[in-house]
Every structure is written in C-alpha cells, then in structure tokens.
Design a protein around this motif. Sequence first.
Motif, PDB file in Angstrom:
ATOM      1  N   VAL A  32       0.838  -1.212   0.000  1.00  0.00           N
ATOM      2  CA  VAL A  32       0.000   0.000   0.000  1.00  0.00           C
ATOM      3  C   VAL A  32       0.868   1.255   0.000  1.00  0.00           C
ATOM      4  O   VAL A  32       0.670   2.176  -0.807  1.00  0.00           O
ATOM      5  N   LEU A  33       1.829   1.304   0.879  1.00  0.00           N
ATOM      6  CA  LEU A  33       2.636   2.515   1.007  1.00  0.00           C
ATOM      7  C   LEU A  33       3.536   2.725  -0.204  1.00  0.00           C
ATOM      8  O   LEU A  33       3.756   3.866  -0.636  1.00  0.00           O
ATOM      9  N   ASP A  34       4.036   1.639  -0.798  1.00  0.00           N
ATOM     10  CA  ASP A  34       4.872   1.754  -1.988  1.00  0.00           C
ATOM     11  C   ASP A  34       4.082   2.282  -3.186  1.00  0.00           C
ATOM     12  O   ASP A  34       4.655   2.909  -4.088  1.00  0.00           O
ATOM     13  N   ALA A  35       2.767   1.971  -3.204  1.00  0.00           N
ATOM     14  CA  ALA A  35       1.947   2.361  -4.359  1.00  0.00           C
ATOM     15  C   ALA A  35       1.459   3.812  -4.276  1.00  0.00           C
ATOM     16  O   ALA A  35       0.950   4.352  -5.266  1.00  0.00           O
ATOM     17  N   ARG A  36       1.632   4.452  -3.124  1.00  0.00           N
ATOM     18  CA  ARG A  36       1.067   5.801  -2.951  1.00  0.00           C
ATOM     19  C   ARG A  36       1.587   6.818  -3.957  1.00  0.00           C
ATOM     20  O   ARG A  36       0.840   7.711  -4.388  1.00  0.00           O
ATOM     21  N   ASP A  37       2.835   6.704  -4.342  1.00  0.00           N
ATOM     22  CA  ASP A  37       3.439   7.730  -5.196  1.00  0.00           C
ATOM     23  C   ASP A  37       2.881   7.717  -6.614  1.00  0.00           C
ATOM     24  O   ASP A  37       2.852   8.758  -7.284  1.00  0.00           O
ATOM     25  N   ASP A  38       2.440   6.541  -7.083  1.00  0.00           N
ATOM     26  CA  ASP A  38       2.017   6.412  -8.478  1.00  0.00           C
ATOM     27  C   ASP A  38       0.524   6.205  -8.665  1.00  0.00           C
ATOM     28  O   ASP A  38       0.020   6.282  -9.785  1.00  0.00           O
ATOM     29  N   PHE A  39      -0.196   5.926  -7.569  1.00  0.00           N
ATOM     30  CA  PHE A  39      -1.620   5.630  -7.669  1.00  0.00           C
ATOM     31  C   PHE A  39      -2.389   6.355  -6.576  1.00  0.00           C
ATOM     32  O   PHE A  39      -1.811   6.778  -5.568  1.00  0.00           O
ATOM     33  N   ASP A  40      -3.696   6.439  -6.776  1.00  0.00           N
ATOM     34  CA  ASP A  40      -4.587   6.939  -5.746  1.00  0.00           C
ATOM     35  C   ASP A  40      -5.088   5.743  -4.955  1.00  0.00           C
ATOM     36  O   ASP A  40      -6.091   5.120  -5.291  1.00  0.00           O
ATOM     37  N   VAL A  41      -4.355   5.385  -3.898  1.00  0.00           N
ATOM     38  CA  VAL A  41      -4.697   4.193  -3.121  1.00  0.00           C
ATOM     39  C   VAL A  41      -5.895   4.528  -2.233  1.00  0.00           C
ATOM     40  O   VAL A  41      -5.792   5.328  -1.311  1.00  0.00           O
ATOM     41  N   VAL A  42      -7.020   3.888  -2.530  1.00  0.00           N
ATOM     42  CA  VAL A  42      -8.272   4.248  -1.860  1.00  0.00           C
ATOM     43  C   VAL A  42      -8.751   3.205  -0.864  1.00  0.00           C
ATOM     44  O   VAL A  42      -9.637   3.498  -0.052  1.00  0.00           O
ATOM     45  N   GLY A  43      -8.223   1.962  -0.923  1.00  0.00           N
ATOM     46  CA  GLY A  43      -8.760   0.967  -0.016  1.00  0.00           C
ATOM     47  C   GLY A  43      -7.930  -0.285   0.097  1.00  0.00           C
ATOM     48  O   GLY A  43      -6.955  -0.490  -0.636  1.00  0.00           O
ATOM     49  N   ILE A  44      -8.325  -1.124   1.045  1.00  0.00           N
ATOM     50  CA  ILE A  44      -7.773  -2.465   1.196  1.00  0.00           C
ATOM     51  C   ILE A  44      -8.939  -3.443   1.204  1.00  0.00           C
ATOM     52  O   ILE A  44     -10.066  -3.087   1.565  1.00  0.00           O
ATOM     53  N   HIS A  45      -8.661  -4.678   0.816  1.00  0.00           N
ATOM     54  CA  HIS A  45      -9.724  -5.638   0.560  1.00  0.00           C
ATOM     55  C   HIS A  45      -9.300  -7.028   0.999  1.00  0.00           C
ATOM     56  O   HIS A  45      -8.130  -7.407   0.864  1.00  0.00           O
ATOM     57  N   ALA A  46     -10.239  -7.804   1.536  1.00  0.00           N
ATOM     58  CA  ALA A  46     -10.024  -9.223   1.820  1.00  0.00           C
ATOM     59  C   ALA A  46     -11.366  -9.922   1.752  1.00  0.00           C
ATOM     60  O   ALA A  46     -12.422  -9.296   1.887  1.00  0.00           O
ATOM     61  N   HIS A  47     -11.327 -11.224   1.539  1.00  0.00           N
ATOM     62  CA  HIS A  47     -12.554 -12.005   1.388  1.00  0.00           C
ATOM     63  C   HIS A  47     -12.311 -13.383   1.974  1.00  0.00           C
ATOM     64  O   HIS A  47     -11.365 -14.061   1.578  1.00  0.00           O
ATOM     65  N   ALA A  48     -13.155 -13.788   2.928  1.00  0.00           N
ATOM     66  CA  ALA A  48     -12.944 -15.074   3.594  1.00  0.00           C
ATOM     67  C   ALA A  48     -13.333 -16.246   2.716  1.00  0.00           C
ATOM     68  O   ALA A  48     -12.652 -17.270   2.682  1.00  0.00           O
ATOM     69  N   GLY A  49     -14.446 -16.124   1.987  1.00  0.00           N
ATOM     70  CA  GLY A  49     -14.924 -17.224   1.158  1.00  0.00           C
ATOM     71  C   GLY A  49     -16.396 -17.042   0.845  1.00  0.00           C
ATOM     72  O   GLY A  49     -16.990 -16.014   1.145  1.00  0.00           O
ATOM     73  N   SER A  50     -16.998 -18.063   0.249  1.00  0.00           N
ATOM     74  CA  SER A  50     -18.367 -17.969  -0.234  1.00  0.00           C
ATOM     75  C   SER A  50     -19.277 -18.937   0.502  1.00  0.00           C
ATOM     76  O   SER A  50     -18.909 -20.078   0.762  1.00  0.00           O
ATOM     77  N   GLY A  51     -20.471 -18.493   0.830  1.00  0.00           N
ATOM     78  CA  GLY A  51     -21.424 -19.351   1.520  1.00  0.00           C
ATOM     79  C   GLY A  51     -21.203 -19.373   3.017  1.00  0.00           C
ATOM     80  O   GLY A  51     -21.469 -20.370   3.693  1.00  0.00           O
ATOM     81  N   ILE A  52     -20.738 -18.262   3.594  1.00  0.00           N
ATOM     82  CA  ILE A  52     -20.480 -18.181   5.029  1.00  0.00           C
ATOM     83  C   ILE A  52     -21.804 -18.213   5.788  1.00  0.00           C
ATOM     84  O   ILE A  52     -22.749 -17.514   5.444  1.00  0.00           O
ATOM     85  N   SER A  53     -21.870 -19.039   6.822  1.00  0.00           N
ATOM     86  CA  SER A  53     -23.086 -19.161   7.620  1.00  0.00           C
ATOM     87  C   SER A  53     -22.780 -18.838   9.068  1.00  0.00           C
ATOM     88  O   SER A  53     -21.648 -18.512   9.432  1.00  0.00           O
ATOM     89  N   GLY A  54     -23.801 -18.952   9.896  1.00  0.00           N
ATOM     90  CA  GLY A  54     -23.604 -18.693  11.316  1.00  0.00           C
ATOM     91  C   GLY A  54     -22.618 -19.645  11.960  1.00  0.00           C
ATOM     92  O   GLY A  54     -22.044 -19.344  13.002  1.00  0.00           O
ATOM     93  N   ASP A  55     -22.406 -20.822  11.331  1.00  0.00           N
ATOM     94  CA  ASP A  55     -21.496 -21.813  11.898  1.00  0.00           C
ATOM     95  C   ASP A  55     -20.028 -21.416  11.765  1.00  0.00           C
ATOM     96  O   ASP A  55     -19.186 -21.927  12.501  1.00  0.00           O
ATOM     97  N   ASP A  56     -19.708 -20.556  10.806  1.00  0.00           N
ATOM     98  CA  ASP A  56     -18.302 -20.207  10.611  1.00  0.00           C
ATOM     99  C   ASP A  56     -18.072 -18.703  10.662  1.00  0.00           C
ATOM    100  O   ASP A  56     -17.178 -18.181  10.030  1.00  0.00           O
ATOM    101  N   LEU A  57     -18.869 -18.013  11.461  1.00  0.00           N
ATOM    102  CA  LEU A  57     -18.680 -16.572  11.606  1.00  0.00           C
ATOM    103  C   LEU A  57     -17.380 -16.241  12.313  1.00  0.00           C
ATOM    104  O   LEU A  57     -16.873 -15.125  12.177  1.00  0.00           O
ATOM    105  N   SER A  58     -16.839 -17.181  13.080  1.00  0.00           N
ATOM    106  CA  SER A  58     -15.590 -16.894  13.789  1.00  0.00           C
ATOM    107  C   SER A  58     -14.475 -16.594  12.799  1.00  0.00           C
ATOM    108  O   SER A  58     -13.661 -15.686  13.023  1.00  0.00           O
ATOM    109  N   ALA A  59     -14.427 -17.335  11.684  1.00  0.00           N
ATOM    110  CA  ALA A  59     -13.409 -17.070  10.667  1.00  0.00           C
ATOM    111  C   ALA A  59     -13.643 -15.718  10.011  1.00  0.00           C
ATOM    112  O   ALA A  59     -12.698 -14.968   9.746  1.00  0.00           O
ATOM    113  N   HIS A  60     -14.906 -15.409   9.717  1.00  0.00           N
ATOM    114  CA  HIS A  60     -15.229 -14.104   9.128  1.00  0.00           C
ATOM    115  C   HIS A  60     -14.811 -12.983  10.071  1.00  0.00           C
ATOM    116  O   HIS A  60     -14.194 -11.990   9.642  1.00  0.00           O
ATOM    117  N   ARG A  61     -15.118 -13.134  11.352  1.00  0.00           N
ATOM    118  CA  ARG A  61     -14.729 -12.106  12.327  1.00  0.00           C
ATOM    119  C   ARG A  61     -13.212 -11.924  12.364  1.00  0.00           C
ATOM    120  O   ARG A  61     -12.710 -10.798  12.463  1.00  0.00           O
TER     121      ARG A  61
END
Length: 426
Positions: free
Chosen positions: A195-224
Amino acid sequence: MSTGTGEGETAPDGESESENPPVRRLSAWDAADLEELAATYETPLYVMDLGRVRENCRRLREAFPDADVRYAAKAHTGRAVFEAVRQEGLGIECASAGEVERAFAAGASGSEVQYTAVNPPDGDLDLVVQRWEDDPDLTVTVGARDTVERLRERGFDGRLCVRVNPGVGAGHHAKVTTGGHAKFGVPYSEAESVVLDARDDFDVVGIHAHAGSGISGDDLSAHREVVRRMGDLARAVEEETDLEFVDVGGGFGVPYREDEPALDLPAVAEATREALGDVDAQLAVEPGRYVVADAGVLLATVNTVKESEEYETVVGIDAGMTTLLRPAMYDAYHAIRNLSAGEDRNATSVTVAGPICETSDVLCEHRPLAAPARGDVLAVGNAGAYGYEMASTYNSRPRPAEVVLDPEPRLARRRESLAALTELEQ
C-alpha cells in the motif's frame, strides 16, 4: 404473475410480512405459475424474480446502513439483475473485464464499478485501463505486486485497492474458501508495504479481503477474524495515508436445505462492525449469492423414469451439470419439487439425473420426491446464484433460456441454438 409467499420479517415500502421473508423456500413459489412458464418458454429454463432481488438488496442496506454495499457480479451477470441492484443503490464488484463491460452496458458509471483482478490476463488489464481512461472513477483492486507493476506499465495512475490474503478462510466448500489460499491477495505481512509503496504512483483508496463464499452462522468466527485483521491493517496504514474504504468481501450464505435457518444478517452485520473496530475508512461489503440465490429457480422436464436396484427410481430430466454445475462441482444440495404432482401421488425415493455422459451428472440421490412421471415439470430451488453463470456447452448442449419476473414474465436470455455452438469454428 404470483411468485408465492412465505413467512418472515416486515417488508419495506408497505409490503406485508409474508411478502418479504428472510429466505424464500422452494415451496413458496407458485407451482401453477412456474408450470405455465415451462409450457410457454420450454425447458430447461431459469426463472429470476427481480422483485426478490430488490428485496434482498434492501435487506442488506438495512443491515449495513453506513457501509458501501456492492453486488458481487459473478453470482449472476444478467443485465436485468445488474439494473435491479443498481436501482437499489448497490455498486457492482467485477471479477473480470467481461463483467466490467457488462456493468457498463447495464448503465453503470465508473464510480459504481470495482474491478478485482485475480491473476489478470493482459487482455483484461488492457480493456479495464481503456475503460478507466474514459471513466477515471473506476476502481481497480490488485492482489499481487506484479499486477501493480503491470498497471504502472499501462499508464494507469487511478483509484487502486490492494487485496490482502488474511491467512484465514471460510465457506461452504474448500473450492470457494478464498481467504486462506495463496492465489488470492498479497500476503498479510506484506500488505502495508505494498500500500505505502503504491502511494506515489496511484490513488490508493482501499484495502480488501474475502474469507470465502457461503459463510453461515457456523463459521462466523473465521469471518470475524478476517475482519479483525483488516481493521488492524487499516489502523496501521492510516498512520501513513488516508483510506477511503476497508472492503471485507461478502460470501454471506443462504440456506440451501429446507430445514436450515435463514442467515441472521443483522447479527452478521453487527459482528462485522465490532470486529473491524474504530477506523476512519468506510466499511465496504460485497455480497453476491445473498442477493440472487433464492430469487431464482431452474425448471426441467422429466423424460425418463426407470427402476434400479441400487437407486430405486432414476428420474431423467432435460437439465444436467451443463445447466446447473453446483451439485457436480461442490456436491451442493438444491431442493427439488415436482410441480406437476397432485396430492394423490406419494413421495418415493429417487435419483434425479441429467442427460450428460458423466456419472457426476446427478442433481440428487435417494431424495424423497412426489412420484415423477414422464412429462412432469420439476423445479430446482436456490438456482439464482452460480446457476446460469456456470452453465456450459459440454456434450454440445446449448445453454438454457432465462425469464425474469418484473413483475410480469419476460424473456431475458434466448435459448442458445445448436447453430450457435459452431459459429466460431473455421
């Protein structure tokens, strides 16, 4: 056309409670209406209820009132669906240049589109950069230092988001648990540096992550845990530079089995906010399946009924793994209903199989179903997400037609012809 009702929570815009349940079960669809659609448009046929799509979008916005809610396009890229989610104020998160093009074709502006590049081919980057040159509000999410360099080589200096591999994953199947797989995102330990290296050449607006698909109440601990790590990263980055958003993905599950409870979305939203903690940036989420899964059904016609010692009764239909891949790909469960069976037909144990020359071309095994007969119309529930999108022409079988209810039915996608299968051949 009536599409059926169920029991549930209070609906927006003056709708009754029964019209906006937290999940639409297959039993809530009107059998006579679906049979009429099958007769009019033939089978196999996908049916998408845009009213239900809009209801699900409103439910998400109510649960995440202060977040930027974006629809994960890969769940269903139909133009009618894109138009419906945009009408409800959702942006569109795209996993390919093709999805970016579809979003713009549906009327989206650059500010509504986020392209999440996963090992992007050169052609994808070329097309997206061309789109950005015309609409500089488009955001590009990168998951590797290589992708940052390739964008720099193409003269891109616009809105950049960095996808992080949080080292934690969740989801309904190992094949969709993205958070812990090295394919997705820069390693967590390197994310701040990228992120910090990209600041000089880009407009760094965010960070992103995704745990997976089909998350239910049984696996909210991983999402948290994913969200907690993203909160920690955001606070570290914000000491050096401003961020516009922290995107924690989507993956909110739906109950595919009839006895599974609906996802407690307000509880998920509250857990997400608590795990993120105090950050200056806006929370962003990217649900896909939750928006469209229970808004769609697949209709198929029975063509073969035969007895088998091992499988009792095998029911052959005109839809298979080329129409709906999820059961073969993920061992996924989809509710199945015989729309043509009256009360005089008892349930019998059946295996429902398609016309593809593969043992995996089976929608269910040993499932109780009102005794099918040749010509009956079956409905497959929760087919709105990753149904039509994953359809193929394997065995030279054309892809099905799709009808949307808006609220009256209209043809959204024509049935593919046999001639179309050879158009590209020379």
